[in-house]
Write a protein that holds these residues in place. Structure first.
Motif, mmCIF file in Angstrom:
data_model
loop_
_atom_site.group_PDB
_atom_site.id
_atom_site.type_symbol
_atom_site.label_atom_id
_atom_site.label_comp_id
_atom_site.label_asym_id
_atom_site.label_seq_id
_atom_site.Cartn_x
_atom_site.Cartn_y
_atom_site.Cartn_z
ATOM 1 N N VAL A 117 30.971 45.840 42.490
ATOM 2 C CA VAL A 117 32.435 45.829 42.455
ATOM 3 C C VAL A 117 32.965 47.126 41.847
ATOM 4 O O VAL A 117 34.030 47.625 42.244
ATOM 5 N N GLU A 118 32.224 47.719 40.917
ATOM 6 C CA GLU A 118 32.632 49.013 40.357
ATOM 7 C C GLU A 118 32.671 50.074 41.453
ATOM 8 O O GLU A 118 33.624 50.859 41.550
ATOM 9 N N VAL B 230 35.579 49.228 44.029
ATOM 10 C CA VAL B 230 36.897 49.592 43.486
ATOM 11 C C VAL B 230 37.100 51.103 43.568
ATOM 12 O O VAL B 230 38.175 51.584 43.952
ATOM 13 N N GLN C 273 37.988 41.518 39.310
ATOM 14 C CA GLN C 273 38.047 42.978 39.271
ATOM 15 C C GLN C 273 38.896 43.526 40.420
ATOM 16 O O GLN C 273 39.716 44.428 40.229
ATOM 17 N N LEU C 274 38.717 42.972 41.604
ATOM 18 C CA LEU C 274 39.472 43.447 42.766
ATOM 19 C C LEU C 274 40.955 43.104 42.653
ATOM 20 O O LEU C 274 41.818 43.884 43.067
ATOM 21 N N CYS D 266 39.629 39.699 50.403
ATOM 22 C CA CYS D 266 40.804 40.436 49.937
ATOM 23 C C CYS D 266 41.419 41.198 51.101
ATOM 24 O O CYS D 266 40.754 41.471 52.102
ATOM 25 N N ARG E 181 40.072 52.969 45.650
ATOM 26 C CA ARG E 181 41.035 53.813 44.940
ATOM 27 C C ARG E 181 41.051 55.242 45.474
ATOM 28 O O ARG E 181 42.086 55.916 45.431
ATOM 29 N N VAL F 60 43.362 45.648 41.144
ATOM 30 C CA VAL F 60 43.466 46.979 41.751
ATOM 31 C C VAL F 60 44.734 47.069 42.592
ATOM 32 O O VAL F 60 44.992 46.206 43.443
#
Length: 208
Positions: free
Chosen positions: A198-199, A202, A129-130, A150, A206, A133
């Motif tokens: 993770v949602e 993120v 997921q990351l 990351c 963002r 992005v």
């Protein structure tokens, strides 16, 4: 073992064997700090015994992926263990009435080894997921066990700011450097927890 700051990458066994062979040739004992040795075994397909075999002395943490509240196990030959016990006492490391901790360690070994693959799968979920992005650099090849590292590109908040905002959203990550963030999965977080985490992470990144 796995590399903590390398994102949980498993150290190549052939390199470990070569290092131990060189040490033995120089008459130097080799020691394996196996803090995440069971994670390395789960990821590599090699047994803990195979990973530990080249070394003279091996420690294994029961309090990391295995979920024990505290404790490690030291393994080696009889003379090495006897010397380690003596040195431990010299530095005040002896414990009394430690049976309850030993019981927790036995439970961890009996019940929490096979499930380590779940932690690895959850880490992979977070990493994938990351990685998608914009503004995040993450090499998926390094996500082999339960650690995700990351890096944030310039123009985004630094790692300390991201970690602080994530904590406000009930997501715990750590700043390893000015622009480096680390997340670790373990038995206390479920697949659903990781999806929510993770949602939120993120969304925080963002927002900038």
């Amino acid at each position: 073992n796995t590399h903590n700051l390398g994102g949980g990458v498993v150290f190549p066994q052939q390199d470990a064997a070569a290092i131990c062979a060189a040490a033995r040739k120089a008459e130097v004992a080799s020691y394996l700090d196996g803090a995440r040795l069971f994670n390395a075994a789960a990821a590599s397909g090699l047994s803990v015994a195979e990973l530990a075999r080249p070394f003279d002395l091996v420690s294994v943490a029961l309090s990391k992926g295995l979920g024990c509240p505290v404790g490690s196990v030291l393994a080696g030959d009889k003379a090495g263990i006897a010397r380690a016990l003596r040195i431990r006492r010299m530095f005040g490391g002896a414990m009394r009435q430690s049976g309850i901790l030993a019981a927790a360690g036995l439970y961890a070994l009996d019940h929490n080894v096979a499930r380590l693959a779940e932690d690895h799968a959850n880490a992979r979920l977070i990493a994938e997921q990351l990685a998608g992005v914009s503004g995040i650099r993450l090499d998926l090849a390094t996500v082999q066990t339960n650690i995700v590292i990351c890096r944030l590109e310039e123009g985004f908040p630094d790692a300390l700011a991201i970690a602080a905002r994530a904590k406000e959203a009930s997501v715990l990550v750590s700043a390893l450097g000015p622009r480096t963030v680390r997340a670790v999965t373990h038995l206390d977080v479920s697949r659903e927890d990781c999806e929510r985490a993770v949602e939120r992470l993120v969304a925080i990144i963002r927002r900038g």
